[in-house]
Design a protein around this motif. Sequence first.
Motif, PDB file in Angstrom:
ATOM      1  N   THR A 186       0.810  -1.225   0.000  1.00 53.73           N
ATOM      2  CA  THR A 186       0.000   0.000   0.000  1.00 53.73           C
ATOM      3  C   THR A 186       0.842   1.273   0.000  1.00 53.73           C
ATOM      4  OG1 THR A 186      -0.122  -0.055   2.415  1.00 53.73           O
ATOM      5  CG2 THR A 186      -1.917  -1.132   1.197  1.00 53.73           C
ATOM      6  N   THR A 187       2.150   1.160  -0.249  1.00 55.60           N
ATOM      7  CA  THR A 187       2.989   2.363  -0.191  1.00 55.60           C
ATOM      8  C   THR A 187       3.823   2.611  -1.443  1.00 55.60           C
ATOM      9  OG1 THR A 187       4.735   1.095   0.926  1.00 55.60           O
ATOM     10  CG2 THR A 187       3.178   2.298   2.323  1.00 55.60           C
ATOM     11  N   LEU A 188       4.195   1.568  -2.178  1.00 53.24           N
ATOM     12  CA  LEU A 188       5.081   1.740  -3.329  1.00 53.24           C
ATOM     13  C   LEU A 188       4.388   2.548  -4.422  1.00 53.24           C
ATOM     14  CD1 LEU A 188       7.999   0.708  -3.967  1.00 53.24           C
ATOM     15  CD2 LEU A 188       6.912  -0.961  -5.482  1.00 53.24           C
ATOM     16  N   THR A 189       5.043   3.653  -4.843  1.00 59.16           N
ATOM     17  CA  THR A 189       4.461   4.500  -5.882  1.00 59.16           C
ATOM     18  C   THR A 189       5.273   4.490  -7.182  1.00 59.16           C
ATOM     19  OG1 THR A 189       5.649   6.447  -5.035  1.00 59.16           O
ATOM     20  CG2 THR A 189       3.420   6.047  -4.194  1.00 59.16           C
ATOM     21  N   ARG A 190       6.553   4.083  -7.117  1.00 62.01           N
ATOM     22  CA  ARG A 190       7.395   4.060  -8.332  1.00 62.01           C
ATOM     23  C   ARG A 190       8.131   2.734  -8.413  1.00 62.01           C
ATOM     24  NH1 ARG A 190      11.333   8.985  -8.436  1.00 62.01           N
ATOM     25  NH2 ARG A 190      11.626   8.241 -10.574  1.00 62.01           N
ATOM     26  N   LEU A 191       7.989   2.051  -9.554  1.00 65.68           N
ATOM     27  CA  LEU A 191       8.647   0.771  -9.775  1.00 65.68           C
ATOM     28  C   LEU A 191       9.302   0.772 -11.155  1.00 65.68           C
ATOM     29  CD1 LEU A 191       9.281  -2.131  -8.933  1.00 65.68           C
ATOM     30  CD2 LEU A 191       7.045  -2.805  -9.843  1.00 65.68           C
ATOM     31  N   HIS A 192      10.620   0.580 -11.191  1.00 67.21           N
ATOM     32  CA  HIS A 192      11.362   0.564 -12.446  1.00 67.21           C
ATOM     33  C   HIS A 192      11.817  -0.860 -12.754  1.00 67.21           C
ATOM     34  CE1 HIS A 192      12.352   5.066 -12.854  1.00 67.21           C
ATOM     35  NE2 HIS A 192      11.431   4.950 -11.925  1.00 67.21           N
ATOM     36  N   LEU A 193      11.322  -1.383 -13.882  1.00 65.28           N
ATOM     37  CA  LEU A 193      11.642  -2.748 -14.300  1.00 65.28           C
ATOM     38  C   LEU A 193      12.212  -2.779 -15.720  1.00 65.28           C
ATOM     39  CD1 LEU A 193       8.490  -4.621 -12.897  1.00 65.28           C
ATOM     40  CD2 LEU A 193      10.799  -4.568 -11.930  1.00 65.28           C
ATOM     41  N   THR A 194      12.879  -1.734 -16.114  1.00 64.64           N
ATOM     42  CA  THR A 194      13.464  -1.648 -17.453  1.00 64.64           C
ATOM     43  C   THR A 194      14.474  -2.769 -17.691  1.00 64.64           C
ATOM     44  OG1 THR A 194      13.168   0.748 -17.541  1.00 64.64           O
ATOM     45  CG2 THR A 194      14.853  -0.202 -18.980  1.00 64.64           C
ATOM     46  N   SER A 195      14.424  -3.338 -18.900  1.00 64.15           N
ATOM     47  CA  SER A 195      15.408  -4.324 -19.354  1.00 64.15           C
ATOM     48  C   SER A 195      15.568  -5.481 -18.372  1.00 64.15           C
ATOM     49  CB  SER A 195      16.766  -3.645 -19.596  1.00 64.15           C
ATOM     50  OG  SER A 195      17.629  -4.489 -20.310  1.00 64.15           O
ATOM     51  N   ASN A 196      14.512  -6.249 -18.225  1.00 67.34           N
ATOM     52  CA  ASN A 196      14.520  -7.377 -17.290  1.00 67.34           C
ATOM     53  C   ASN A 196      14.069  -8.688 -17.921  1.00 67.34           C
ATOM     54  OD1 ASN A 196      15.342  -7.145 -14.403  1.00 67.34           O
ATOM     55  ND2 ASN A 196      14.145  -5.263 -14.548  1.00 67.34           N
ATOM     56  N   GLN A 197      14.049  -8.729 -19.259  1.00 69.93           N
ATOM     57  CA  GLN A 197      13.678  -9.955 -19.970  1.00 69.93           C
ATOM     58  C   GLN A 197      12.260 -10.418 -19.614  1.00 69.93           C
ATOM     59  OE1 GLN A 197      16.821 -12.786 -19.174  1.00 69.93           O
ATOM     60  NE2 GLN A 197      18.420 -11.282 -19.590  1.00 69.93           N
ATOM     61  N   ILE A 198      11.382  -9.438 -19.451  1.00 73.55           N
ATOM     62  CA  ILE A 198       9.982  -9.739 -19.144  1.00 73.55           C
ATOM     63  C   ILE A 198       9.212  -9.898 -20.451  1.00 73.55           C
ATOM     64  CG2 ILE A 198       7.876  -8.876 -18.047  1.00 73.55           C
ATOM     65  CD1 ILE A 198       9.692  -7.306 -16.124  1.00 73.55           C
ATOM     66  N   HIS A 199       8.506 -11.020 -20.588  1.00 75.53           N
ATOM     67  CA  HIS A 199       7.701 -11.286 -21.776  1.00 75.53           C
ATOM     68  C   HIS A 199       6.218 -11.110 -21.450  1.00 75.53           C
ATOM     69  CE1 HIS A 199      11.592 -13.020 -22.765  1.00 75.53           C
ATOM     70  NE2 HIS A 199      11.216 -13.111 -24.038  1.00 75.53           N
ATOM     71  N   HIS A 200       5.360 -11.622 -22.315  1.00 75.26           N
ATOM     72  CA  HIS A 200       3.922 -11.371 -22.150  1.00 75.26           C
ATOM     73  C   HIS A 200       3.360 -12.019 -20.887  1.00 75.26           C
ATOM     74  CE1 HIS A 200       2.426 -15.374 -23.432  1.00 75.26           C
ATOM     75  NE2 HIS A 200       3.490 -15.387 -24.229  1.00 75.26           N
ATOM     76  N   LYS A 201       3.951 -13.130 -20.440  1.00 73.26           N
ATOM     77  CA  LYS A 201       3.454 -13.764 -19.223  1.00 73.26           C
ATOM     78  C   LYS A 201       3.717 -12.881 -18.006  1.00 73.26           C
ATOM     79  CE  LYS A 201       3.699 -18.587 -20.735  1.00 73.26           C
ATOM     80  NZ  LYS A 201       4.298 -19.930 -20.470  1.00 73.26           N
ATOM     81  N   GLY A 202       4.900 -12.296 -17.960  1.00 68.71           N
ATOM     82  CA  GLY A 202       5.195 -11.373 -16.865  1.00 68.71           C
ATOM     83  C   GLY A 202       4.296 -10.159 -16.918  1.00 68.71           C
ATOM     84  N   ALA A 203       4.037  -9.661 -18.134  1.00 69.58           N
ATOM     85  CA  ALA A 203       3.143  -8.512 -18.291  1.00 69.58           C
ATOM     86  C   ALA A 203       1.734  -8.856 -17.833  1.00 69.58           C
ATOM     87  CB  ALA A 203       3.141  -8.048 -19.747  1.00 69.58           C
ATOM     88  N   GLN A 204       1.329 -10.099 -18.036  1.00 72.46           N
ATOM     89  CA  GLN A 204       0.005 -10.517 -17.590  1.00 72.46           C
ATOM     90  C   GLN A 204      -0.111 -10.415 -16.067  1.00 72.46           C
ATOM     91  OE1 GLN A 204      -1.114 -14.474 -18.802  1.00 72.46           O
ATOM     92  NE2 GLN A 204      -3.130 -14.365 -17.840  1.00 72.46           N
ATOM     93  N   HIS A 205       0.898 -10.876 -15.361  1.00 70.83           N
ATOM     94  CA  HIS A 205       0.867 -10.792 -13.904  1.00 70.83           C
ATOM     95  C   HIS A 205       0.850  -9.335 -13.434  1.00 70.83           C
ATOM     96  CE1 HIS A 205       1.316 -15.074 -13.432  1.00 70.83           C
ATOM     97  NE2 HIS A 205       2.430 -15.089 -14.144  1.00 70.83           N
ATOM     98  N   ILE A 206       1.651  -8.503 -14.090  1.00 73.28           N
ATOM     99  CA  ILE A 206       1.674  -7.092 -13.724  1.00 73.28           C
ATOM    100  C   ILE A 206       0.324  -6.441 -14.013  1.00 73.28           C
ATOM    101  CG2 ILE A 206       2.700  -4.867 -14.308  1.00 73.28           C
ATOM    102  CD1 ILE A 206       5.352  -6.397 -14.751  1.00 73.28           C
ATOM    103  N   GLY A 207      -0.266  -6.792 -15.147  1.00 74.30           N
ATOM    104  CA  GLY A 207      -1.586  -6.270 -15.471  1.00 74.30           C
ATOM    105  C   GLY A 207      -2.623  -6.665 -14.435  1.00 74.30           C
TER     106      GLY A 207
END
Length: 522
Positions: A186-207
């Motif tokens: 309930t506190t994190l406001t900024r998350l940087h995940l640039t260049s981490n080999q994330i594909h569509h499955k990882g994006a699904q979890h983030i979504g």
Amino acid sequence: MYTFLTLPIELVYRIMDYQSDFTLFYSMQNVCQRLNQILNTYHRYQTLTTLDLSAKQIRDREAQHIGYALRTNKTLAILELGRNHIGIEGIQYIADALRTNTTLTTLDLRKNIIGDQAVQHMSNALRSNTTITELYLKGNKIGHQGAQYLSDALRTNMTLTTLHLSFNEIADEGAEHLADALQANTTLTRLHLTSNQIHHKGAQHIGDALRVNNILATLYLSENYIGNKGSQHIGDALRSNTGLTKLRLDCNQIDGQGSEHIGYGLRSNTTLVTLDLRYNQISRQGAEHIADALRTNAVLITLHLHCNRIGDQGAQHIADALRTNKTLAILHLNSNQIGDEGGQHLGDALRTNTALITLDFGNNLIGDQGAQYIGGGLQTNATLTSLHLSNNQIGHQGIRHISDALRVNVTLTTLDLGSNQFGDEGAQHLADALRTNRTLNTLNIHYNEIGDQGAQYLADALKTNITLTELQLNNNKVGDQAAQHIADALRTNMTLITLYLSWNQISDQGVQYLAAALRANT
């Protein structure tokens, strides 16, 4: 014989005056009780809130002493330890200190040799630490296991607001762990995940996480591989998310189909103000979907679309949307293979648009004809303050149209016309406009084949212009004769603050003219 135990406090203060902040923090703490007492009353130590130890070849042994110092220090708020050689042992000492330290808010550990095991120590400390708000771990190869350790800490940590994890090879599995934590955090406001080999499955979890988390405001997913499938998950999340304000999806292999999903999300989203889609494969089809969203979206302020090959047709779709959109203020369209036809559409849109303040249109192909249309739009536009038209094959005829617009435009303050090779004649048109223009303060005309004659025109204009504060004339063909005219102008001009003349043909003689002028210039 005096020692630190017996020296008068004034002499100890004098010795401390000659020590660096690093020495005060690293070497003079915890030596003895008396020195600690003196140190705690020393004014520089009392006000030592920021310590930059980046790139100091710090290893585990030095990190151990830093950890010991942090345990008792009650002033330091920002500690930068990036680009060193701190490994698991050093991180353990620092993490142990964080359990009791009550003042440190920002800890930068980017580009060390931390790895997943060291992150476990840091994560354990975050469970009890109540002061750290920003943690930078970029480029440490923590992997998915390290991401899991951090995720476990995020579930209970109530203070961390910024977490930088770019370039850490966390992959889809690590993204899943972080996404799970976001559903509870309930506190994190900024998350940087640039260049981490994330594909569509990882994006699904983030979504999925974004559907329930409305605290996260900034998310960087640049330089991953989410593609169209990942874009669909992110786009679907944007429909209901009410927290995200800045989203970076640049360099993610998103084409027209993926842009459609993002566009659908934008139509109903009510909070996102900055969207970065640069270096994808959006093309004209994707530009159409984004433009359709702009017709109804009422919150987006900044849109990055450069390097997407949208072409003239894509520019037309964006221009059509700009005629009705009332919120988009900053638009980047550089390097998109847009020609004079696209320039015409955007120029027409500028006539009626009342929101855009910055238009970056550099590295395209609008030529003289496109410049004429842009100039026409500028004559009636009343909001645009910054226009970038560098490297657009604009010759002196196109510059004439831009210059005509400058005579009547009353809002433009920054104009970039670099790398267009319009020569002396183009410089003359600009100089004529500068004599009457009262708003432009920054003009970039580097790499334009401007010689002595063109520079003389500009110098004459500077004698009467009262608004220009920065002129970039570098990488032209300005010689000593022009340098003399510029020097003459500098004797009377009272507004120009910055002048670029590097990479010209000015010899010692020209420098002498300029140096003499500087004696009088104020």
